[in-house]
Write an enzyme that holds these catalytic residues in place. Structure first.
Site, PDB file in Angstrom:
ATOM      1  N   LYS A   1      36.762 -17.100   4.370  1.00 26.00           N
ATOM      2  CA  LYS A   1      35.517 -16.351   4.621  1.00 26.00           C
ATOM      3  C   LYS A   1      34.803 -16.926   5.835  1.00 26.00           C
ATOM      4  O   LYS A   1      34.588 -18.134   5.926  1.00 26.00           O
ATOM      5  CB  LYS A   1      34.619 -16.405   3.383  1.00 26.00           C
ATOM      6  CG  LYS A   1      33.370 -15.555   3.543  1.00 26.00           C
ATOM      7  CD  LYS A   1      32.719 -15.222   2.234  1.00 26.00           C
ATOM      8  CE  LYS A   1      31.434 -14.425   2.422  1.00 26.00           C
ATOM      9  NZ  LYS A   1      31.631 -13.144   3.117  1.00 26.00           N
TER      10      LYS A   1
ATOM     11  N   HIS B   1      33.489 -18.619  -2.636  1.00 26.18           N
ATOM     12  CA  HIS B   1      34.436 -17.689  -1.995  1.00 26.18           C
ATOM     13  C   HIS B   1      35.674 -18.435  -1.523  1.00 26.18           C
ATOM     14  O   HIS B   1      35.679 -19.665  -1.475  1.00 26.18           O
ATOM     15  CB  HIS B   1      33.778 -16.976  -0.801  1.00 26.18           C
ATOM     16  CG  HIS B   1      32.870 -15.855  -1.214  1.00 26.18           C
ATOM     17  ND1 HIS B   1      31.536 -16.044  -1.491  1.00 26.18           N
ATOM     18  CD2 HIS B   1      33.110 -14.533  -1.430  1.00 26.18           C
ATOM     19  CE1 HIS B   1      30.998 -14.893  -1.846  1.00 26.18           C
ATOM     20  NE2 HIS B   1      31.931 -13.959  -1.822  1.00 26.18           N
TER      21      HIS B   1
HETATM   22  N1  LIG Z   1      30.112  -5.257   1.716  1.00 27.99           N
HETATM   23  C1  LIG Z   1      31.108  -5.519   0.856  1.00 27.99           C
HETATM   24  O1  LIG Z   1      31.155  -5.005  -0.280  1.00 27.99           O
HETATM   25  C2  LIG Z   1      32.199  -6.458   1.298  1.00 27.99           C
HETATM   26  C3  LIG Z   1      33.281  -6.767   0.453  1.00 27.99           C
HETATM   27  C4  LIG Z   1      34.308  -7.577   0.940  1.00 27.99           C
HETATM   28  C5  LIG Z   1      34.253  -8.065   2.241  1.00 27.99           C
HETATM   29  N2  LIG Z   1      33.173  -7.769   3.033  1.00 27.99           N
HETATM   30  C6  LIG Z   1      33.097  -8.179   4.442  1.00 27.99           C
HETATM   31  O2  LIG Z   1      33.897  -7.283   5.210  1.00 27.99           O
HETATM   32  C7  LIG Z   1      34.396  -7.947   6.365  1.00 27.99           C
HETATM   33  C8  LIG Z   1      35.919  -7.786   6.446  1.00 27.99           C
HETATM   34  O3  LIG Z   1      36.509  -8.393   5.324  1.00 27.99           O
HETATM   35  P1  LIG Z   1      38.111  -8.475   5.168  1.00 27.99           P
HETATM   36  O4  LIG Z   1      38.317  -9.275   3.944  1.00 27.99           O
HETATM   37  O5  LIG Z   1      38.727  -7.130   5.304  1.00 27.99           O
HETATM   38  O6  LIG Z   1      38.481  -9.358   6.483  1.00 27.99           O
HETATM   39  P2  LIG Z   1      39.890  -9.469   7.223  1.00 27.99           P
HETATM   40  O7  LIG Z   1      39.816 -10.730   8.029  1.00 27.99           O
HETATM   41  O8  LIG Z   1      41.013  -9.295   6.261  1.00 27.99           O
HETATM   42  O9  LIG Z   1      39.898  -8.206   8.218  1.00 27.99           O
HETATM   43  C9  LIG Z   1      39.116  -8.105   9.379  1.00 27.99           C
HETATM   44  C10 LIG Z   1      39.775  -7.078  10.287  1.00 27.99           C
HETATM   45  O10 LIG Z   1      38.926  -6.826  11.407  1.00 27.99           O
HETATM   46  C11 LIG Z   1      39.782  -6.626  12.519  1.00 27.99           C
HETATM   47  N3  LIG Z   1      39.044  -6.701  13.777  1.00 27.99           N
HETATM   48  C12 LIG Z   1      38.795  -7.769  14.586  1.00 27.99           C
HETATM   49  N4  LIG Z   1      38.097  -7.361  15.669  1.00 27.99           N
HETATM   50  C13 LIG Z   1      37.904  -6.021  15.527  1.00 27.99           C
HETATM   51  C14 LIG Z   1      37.254  -5.021  16.295  1.00 27.99           C
HETATM   52  N5  LIG Z   1      36.635  -5.307  17.460  1.00 27.99           N
HETATM   53  N6  LIG Z   1      37.250  -3.743  15.846  1.00 27.99           N
HETATM   54  C15 LIG Z   1      37.862  -3.416  14.673  1.00 27.99           C
HETATM   55  N7  LIG Z   1      38.484  -4.331  13.913  1.00 27.99           N
HETATM   56  C16 LIG Z   1      38.514  -5.602  14.331  1.00 27.99           C
HETATM   57  C17 LIG Z   1      40.868  -7.682  12.354  1.00 27.99           C
HETATM   58  O11 LIG Z   1      42.003  -7.375  13.165  1.00 27.99           O
HETATM   59  C18 LIG Z   1      41.136  -7.527  10.858  1.00 27.99           C
HETATM   60  O12 LIG Z   1      42.061  -6.473  10.651  1.00 27.99           O
HETATM   61  C19 LIG Z   1      33.898  -9.397   6.253  1.00 27.99           C
HETATM   62  O13 LIG Z   1      32.687  -9.515   6.979  1.00 27.99           O
HETATM   63  C20 LIG Z   1      33.616  -9.561   4.759  1.00 27.99           C
HETATM   64  O14 LIG Z   1      32.624 -10.551   4.492  1.00 27.99           O
HETATM   65  C21 LIG Z   1      32.170  -6.977   2.578  1.00 27.99           C
END
Ligand SMILES: NC(=O)c1ccc[n+]([C@@H]2O[C@H](COP(=O)([O-])OP(=O)(O)OC[C@H]3O[C@@H](n4cnc5c(N)ncnc54)[C@H](O)[C@@H]3O)[C@@H](O)[C@H]2O)c1
Length: 249
Positions: A139, A135
């Site tokens: 991450k 990744h």
């Molecule tokens: N399940 C899947 O298919 C899948 C796919 C991609 C990513 N993910 C996971 O999803 C998560 C997010 O990924 P991303 O790439 O969007 O990350 P990112 O870092 O781009 O976004 C995270 C967001 O969460 C926000 N945040 C922080 N604290 C918060 C709170 N208390 N309430 C609401 N929002 C808050 C941040 O401001 C940011 O906007 C990660 O855990 C990643 O591993 C899962």
């Protein structure tokens, strides 16, 4: 359908676009910048929440949805130790939750075939197995939630492995010398600007079998999350993505 997006980062923004394309409405977005908007009143304006935030904020967001009586689709990874506790919370609040470490259709086909392959490999004990995941360097969790699901699929079906051990590395040379033979090595590589890649490797003295999934972009995850939000309408209980993608039909 009215959707609350909890977490408005890379995934939240793509989910918004796909949800709008599918004629849904976004009634709330929350991120680190506007946490004060996460109120019961605001949540209750939505039919469903989609949660893609961070490992340290996901549990609080799920509980807020349970308290507001709002079904929630969770994509955030890095909280697998808390799943039993969240199942109890879900039952206590008579809530609805669907969690997937990976929402892409291709990865869920991969999960399914991975289990079948592990079962088959019981007949060929001279192959050892390991999982490799790659990744981007931003991450937060390792191994990836997807790699944990792959590892669990192997451990549940391959008699030789009883648990997994993660080695996080920045090059392709994890030292697995000290890992007990009944443990499955997950090698987590973090490299700048790469798409997510997961490979299951069965290796013997004479050959190597590699089973690999490479994500080209994030759209597949986002579409799966929106489909899950549509699927969970009217349901109660704690679901996994396997309940939605039923490959045994
Ligand atoms: N399940 C899947 O298919 C899948 C796919 C991609 C990513 N993910 C996971 O999803 C998560 C997010 O990924 P991303 O790439 O969007 O990350 P990112 O870092 O781009 O976004 C995270 C967001 O969460 C926000 N945040 C922080 N604290 C918060 C709170 N208390 N309430 C609401 N929002 C808050 C941040 O401001 C940011 O906007 C990660 O855990 C990643 O591993 C899962």
């Amino acid at each position: 359908m009215k959707i609350a997006l909890l977490g408005y980062g890379k995934m939240g923004k793509i989910i918004e676009k796909i949800a709008l394309d599918r004629k849904h409405e976004i009634v709330l977005t929350t991120s680190q910048e506007n946490l004060h908007d996460l109120t019961q009143e605001n949540l209750q304006k939505a039919d469903v929440a989609i949660e893609f935030s961070t490992p340290s904020t996901v549990l609080g967001n799920i509980e807020a949805c349970f308290k507001a009586g709002l079904p929630v689709v969770v994509g955030t990874t890095g909280w697998h130790h808390e799943t039993a506790q969240m199942k109890e919370q879900c039952a206590y609040h008579k809530g609805a939750l669907l969690y997937a470490t990976n929402f892409s259709v291709g990865v869920n086909i991969f999960f399914h075939v991975n289990k079948m392959l592990a079962k088959l490999m019981n007949n060929y004990p001279y192959y050892d197995v390991q999982v490799e995941e790659i990744h981007h360097t931003q991450k937060l969790d390792s191994p990836s939630g997807t790699a944990i699901t792959i590892a669990e699929g192997i451990i549940d079906n391959l008699e030789a492995k009883a648990g997994w051990v993660n080695v996080l590395t920045t090059d392709d040379a994890a030292d697995d010398a000290n890992i007990p033979v009944d443990q499955l090595l997950i090698e987590s590589l973090r490299i700048e600007n790469v798409p997510g890649t997961h490979t299951v490797i069965y290796d013997s003295e004479v050959d190597t079998i590699e089973f690999k999934h490479t994500a080209h972009n994030r759209n597949g995850f986002a579409l799966g999350a929106v489909l899950a939000a549509e699927w969970i309408q009217g349901k109660k209980g704690f679901y996994s993505v396997e309940d939605m993608f039923d490959f045994n039909k």
